[in-house]
Design an enzyme around this catalytic site. Structure first.
Site, PDB file in Angstrom:
ATOM      1  N   CYS A 108      47.773  36.169  38.076  1.00 49.71           N
ATOM      2  CA  CYS A 108      47.134  36.355  39.371  1.00 49.71           C
ATOM      3  C   CYS A 108      47.272  35.217  40.380  1.00 49.71           C
ATOM      4  O   CYS A 108      47.780  35.429  41.483  1.00 49.71           O
ATOM      5  CB  CYS A 108      45.677  36.749  39.180  1.00 49.71           C
ATOM      6  SG  CYS A 108      44.846  35.924  37.819  1.00 49.71           S
ATOM      7  N   HIS A 114      41.018  33.307  44.504  1.00 51.19           N
ATOM      8  CA  HIS A 114      41.663  32.753  43.311  1.00 51.19           C
ATOM      9  C   HIS A 114      42.804  31.791  43.612  1.00 51.19           C
ATOM     10  O   HIS A 114      43.821  31.767  42.914  1.00 51.19           O
ATOM     11  CB  HIS A 114      42.144  33.870  42.387  1.00 51.19           C
ATOM     12  CG  HIS A 114      42.061  33.475  40.948  1.00 51.19           C
ATOM     13  ND1 HIS A 114      42.576  34.231  39.914  1.00 51.19           N
ATOM     14  CD2 HIS A 114      41.518  32.372  40.346  1.00 51.19           C
ATOM     15  CE1 HIS A 114      42.353  33.635  38.764  1.00 51.19           C
ATOM     16  NE2 HIS A 114      41.708  32.504  38.999  1.00 51.19           N
TER      17      HIS A 114
END
Length: 455
Positions: free
Chosen positions: A42, A97
């Site tokens: 990710c 993130h």
């Protein structure tokens, strides 16, 4: 989407998952069959989308745990920054993130990377997709929210589109679903579509339908505000399916392996584009495109330019909209030193893909940062190689390294040069150990209990 596999949508061949809104987007636009994430998990994949650069250049080499020193540095220039400078209103809603110290002044936050409005989480929605309590709006903790994450991030995006944005400006909305990443929580009306004796099956498939339904509401809002005809929509995933012991139901379709691997199942993902008047309804393209291409594509659409003072690994894919091939001078490249097994480096050139192991893999596949591993990262060399022709073998079942010596030698030298260049630019991070407040190592699935960064 987060952890959505190549085989997880009906319009990509899924027989048992209902995704009517994404199917509609594909019917109205262009479906990419060789769309790649910029990485196999990710944080790096998101860095690639934001910067147009292979994420290893930026030092984003693995997913970023809470409290980690790893972050998208202020020296990196994002697509949001470029579009904001070009006169766009900018918004991020959902998963961010791109920094371990989320919502702290010690690292850049979404607002420092071009988003004038942001409603974000560090990583996953916690304690799950249902009733999360870890969202931050423009630097302020929001507190406990009611509902499911997909609806929450779309509700915020719709409010921004209706009430907050400067409607005199064009807009850039970067919406990041948490679905179907674990820990999964799906509304009963969605899980009921998938009756099973295995509740994880119903939850996973329902989670994808939950995301699809929320996405459909966002498309409807574009219609309601008469924006659809002049808006480019791009839907994709950050990597292949997770397929974990807790939710082993994601699908790579015909591809090999899953999230975390540099085989196709880890990096080839759904990709759907709709731009009325530019993309032909119901069309498909097998031209290889990648997350690093998003920034240069958005810049061309907006009439601005990518940064000229650094390597940009992607290129504008607007020719694909017209059915033309891309003239790619920089090959597509992936580098995942922390891949759990198999090759750590991969490159695609035309129909050919070469993969390589390295002679100094990490001692342990964890998120700890050690001086030894950082040193080995900078000195490891490519070791063994695999070679596949993806036109003939999409499942990477026939390694041609021993039978196509000339092609192997050609691509091996090209890969070695790219590897050395990218590795040389990557920063070295300080030593850091991934532990909780008591000094104990964090292991999945206990990550959701690690809340040190929450105020």
């Amino acid at each position: 989407a987060d952890d959505l596999g190549y085989g997880d949508l009906a319009c990509y061949g899924a027989k048992d998952i209902k995704t009517p809104n994404l199917d509609r987007l594909a019917a109205e636009g262009l479906r990419l069959t060789s769309c790649y994430a910029g990485h196999a998990n990710c944080s790096p994949a998101r860095a690639a989308l934001m910067t147009g650069r292979t994420p290893t250049r930026a030092g984003i080499r693995n997913w970023i745990p809470q409290d980690s020193p790893v972050h998208l540095r202020s020296s990196e220039i994002t697509v949001a920054t470029l579009l904001r400078r070009a006169g766009y209103a900018t918004c991020h809603s959902g998963k961010w993130h791109l920094g371990g110290e989320f919502n702290r002044p010690s690292q850049p936050q979404p607002g420092d990377h071009g988003f004038e409005y942001w409603f974000s989480t560090h990583n996953i929605a916690l304690p799950s997709h249902r009733d999360p309590d870890n969202f931050v709006r423009n630097g302020a903790d929001v507190g406990k929210l009611r509902g499911y994450s997909a609806d929450i991030v779309v509700d915020e995006a719709i409010r921004w589109l209706r009430e907050t944005r400067d409607k005199a400006k064009p807009f850039f909305l970067y919406l990041c679903f948490h679905e179907p990443h674990e820990p999964i929580a799906s509304a009963p009306q969605h899980t009921a579509l998938y009756p099973s004796g295995d509740p994880s099956y119903s939850a996973h498939h329902g989670n994808i339908t939950q995301m699809d339904a929320a996405f459909g509401r966002l498309l409807h809002e574009l219609d309601t505000q008469a924006l659809a005809e002049e808006t480019l929509v791009f839907f994709t995933s950050d990597n292949g399916p997770a397929i974990t012991p807790w939710h082993p139901h994601g699908s790579s379709g015909p591809l090999r392996d899953k999230k975390g691997a540099l085989y196709e199942g880890g990096i080839r993902v759904p990709g759907i584009l709709r731009w009325p008047g530019r993309t032909r309804p119901g069309s498909t393209s097998d031209e290889p495109v990648c997350g690093v291409d998003f920034l240069p594509t958005a810049c061309e659409v907006a009439g601005t330019s990518p940064p000229a003072d650094r390597a940009i690994d992607g290129l504008s894919i607007l020719p694909v909209f017209d059915g033309r091939p891309l003239q790619r001078k920089i090959p597509l490249y992936w580098h995942f030193n922390r891949a759990s097994c198999g090759p750590k480096v991969a490159m695609r050139v035309g129909d050919w893909k070469i993969l390589a192991t390295i002679d100094k893999p990490p001692r342990k596949v964890t998120n700890d940062i050690t001086e030894e591993d950082e040193r080995d990262f900078k000195t490891a060399e490519l070791a063994t190689f695999e070679l596949y022709n993806l036109r003939d073998d999409i499942g990477e079942t026939r390694d041609l390294a021993s039978t196509h010596g000339d092609k192997l030698r050609e691509l091996r030298e090209l890969l070695r040069g790219k590897y050395a260049e990218v590795r040389g630019e990557s920063p070295v991070w300080p030593a850091w150990k991934f532990t909780n407040a008591e000094g104990k190592r964090i292991e999945w699935p206990d990550y959701g209990k690690h809340r040190k960064g929450k105020k």
